[in-house]
Design an enzyme around this catalytic site. Structure first.
Site, PDB file in Angstrom:
ATOM      1  N   LYS A 203       0.853  -1.196   0.000  1.00  9.80           N
ATOM      2  CA  LYS A 203       0.000   0.000   0.000  1.00  9.80           C
ATOM      3  C   LYS A 203       0.883   1.238   0.000  1.00  9.80           C
ATOM      4  CE  LYS A 203      -3.691   2.366   2.444  1.00  9.80           C
ATOM      5  NZ  LYS A 203      -4.758   2.251   3.437  1.00  9.80           N
ATOM      6  N   ARG A 213     -11.108   9.616   1.703  1.00 13.10           N
ATOM      7  CA  ARG A 213     -11.032  10.291   3.004  1.00 13.10           C
ATOM      8  C   ARG A 213     -12.227  11.214   3.189  1.00 13.10           C
ATOM      9  NH1 ARG A 213      -4.434  11.149   2.815  1.00 13.10           N
ATOM     10  NH2 ARG A 213      -3.968   8.914   2.733  1.00 13.10           N
ATOM     11  N   LYS A 226       0.633  10.215   5.593  1.00 15.59           N
ATOM     12  CA  LYS A 226       0.781   8.822   6.025  1.00 15.59           C
ATOM     13  C   LYS A 226       2.112   8.231   5.565  1.00 15.59           C
ATOM     14  CE  LYS A 226      -4.210   8.089   6.448  1.00 15.59           C
ATOM     15  NZ  LYS A 226      -5.331   7.132   6.336  1.00 15.59           N
ATOM     16  N   LYS A 257      -2.067  -1.455  -3.898  1.00 12.62           N
ATOM     17  CA  LYS A 257      -2.970  -0.311  -3.793  1.00 12.62           C
ATOM     18  C   LYS A 257      -2.174   0.980  -3.809  1.00 12.62           C
ATOM     19  CE  LYS A 257      -6.208   1.672  -0.569  1.00 12.62           C
ATOM     20  NZ  LYS A 257      -6.613   1.731   0.805  1.00 12.62           N
ATOM     21  N   SER A 283     -10.365   5.272  -4.774  1.00  6.67           N
ATOM     22  CA  SER A 283     -11.356   6.333  -4.951  1.00  6.67           C
ATOM     23  C   SER A 283     -10.931   7.377  -5.981  1.00  6.67           C
ATOM     24  CB  SER A 283     -11.625   6.997  -3.605  1.00  6.67           C
ATOM     25  OG  SER A 283     -10.414   7.507  -3.041  1.00  6.67           O
ATOM     26  N   TYR A 322     -15.026   0.472  -7.100  1.00  8.77           N
ATOM     27  CA  TYR A 322     -16.338   1.101  -6.896  1.00  8.77           C
ATOM     28  C   TYR A 322     -17.230   0.912  -8.115  1.00  8.77           C
ATOM     29  CZ  TYR A 322     -13.724   3.026  -3.051  1.00  8.77           C
ATOM     30  OH  TYR A 322     -12.952   3.130  -1.928  1.00  8.77           O
TER      31      TYR A 322
END
Ligand code: PBG
Length: 333
Positions: A203, A213, A226, A257, A283, A322
């Site tokens: 990731k 988010r 992060k 990812k 996303s 999605y």
């Protein structure tokens, strides 16, 4: 095996096998089906609610009753797995993140409701503290530092609560060191030896998570970034080390990812380890394609299917997307 080089023209005319739909289908090297798709869904408290997410047109936060209706429709289209992401009530977001392992939090209630209504649909979870954390991080923050080992202890509690609620696949997405081993040991001890872990192993610290988010309500809270726990997008060897480590610690499946900008990583993971390998078309990737399609700049259906097929070609066994219900519907048509 590398492909045989073509004979010289005109013995070889590679267009012969591209002439008709039937011929193209016959020699297609890669196929996509609804069973390859995992559908990530955002859930929230309420009744009869489908709350649109502005940065993800066509995606909404669903109350549990709406989740059940949507999940049933998705299952009927051939989707086998749904992955749950909670939008937590702001009052329940704290520095100690206790809501994350509450057996009755929104995720655990949704798992139980889904398993009761649709036992054959697999339910995957997310294990990370960010939807419950006052500061939007995946781990505890002490004096500005995201602390590893205390976070892992909390993640284990979260995993056990999800296991008890009946989840089929646990998805640790936090990128703390040692979490897969700790969760695997705890599952064995708690009588959940058969529970699968799909580790978010590779990731990356990505700008493509922005709309997510917004969706879980972490965007305005996140202090800093992060980068001390997610992988630097420059690093391929490190990603492979993370995958090797998570497999050694007891992951059954691994994930790369984001997806589209990291197809080289997908390819390398599948070639190196030969384990069930998934990509998360995140996303921002969804927003990019859907947004352009809504503006009339791209053919939405064409780029959706092309992008999903590309993951299969790169070596992925499946894709979190999605687009799952839309793509499944199109494949059914
Ligand atoms: C965090 C988590 C993130 C996503 C899934 N789990 C965001 C992040 O790491 O900030 C992103 C998914 C997406 O962008 O669609 N635990």
């Amino acid at each position: 095996m590398p492909p045989r080089p073509p004979a010289p023209y005109p013995a070889a005319r590679l267009r012969r096998l591209r002439r008709t739909n039937a011929l193209r289908d016959l020699v297609a090297e890669t196929r996509l089906s609804a069973a390859d798709l995992i559908w990530p869904v955002f859930i929230r408290e309420g009744d009869g609610l489908e709350e649109p997410i502005p940065s993800m047109p066509g995606v909404a936060r669903l109350s549990i009753d709406r989740l059940l209706a949507r999940a049933e429709a998705a299952h009927a289209l051939g989707i086998t797995t749904i992955c749950l992401f909670p939008y937590t009530d702001p009052a329940l977001r704290t520095e100690d993140c206790e809501e994350a392992w509450n057996p009755d939090n929104i995720t655990n209630r949704a798992i139980r409701a889904l398993k009761a209504a649709l036992p054959e649909l697999s339910v995957m979870t997310d294990i990370a503290l960010d939807p419950y954390n006052a500061n939007g991080h995946d781990g505890f923050v002490v004096d500005g530092v995201i602390v590893n080992d205390a976070t892992v202890e909390a993640l284990v509690k979260m995993a056990l609560a999800q296991a008890d609620a009946g989840a089929d696949i646990l998805g640790p997405s936090d990128m703390m060191d040692g979490r897969i081993g700790a969760i695997r040991t705890a599952l064995e001890q708690a009588g959940h030896a058969d529970l699968a872990i799909l580790s978010y192993a590779a990731k990356f610290a990505s700008g493509f998570y922005g709309p997510f988010r917004d969706a879980v309500g972490a965007a305005g809270r996140l202090v800093g970034d992060k980068k001390t726990y997610q992988i630097n997008p420059a690093n391929r060897d490190e990603a492979l080390r993370c995958v090797a480590r998570d497999l050694d610690e007891g992951a059954d499946m691994v994930m790369v990812k984001p997806g589209m900008p990291y197809l080289d990583i997908c390819r390398a993971v599948k070639a190196e380890f030969g384990v069930p390998t998934f990509a998360y078309q995140v996303s921002g990737e969804y927003a990019m394609l859907r947004g352009a399609a809504l503006n009339g700049w791209l053919d939405g259906e064409a780029v959706m299917m092309e992008s999903l097929l590309a993951f299969r070609r790169a070596g992925c066994d499946g894709i979190l997307t999605y687009f799952a219900p839309d793509a499944a519907r199109l494949m059914r048509a």
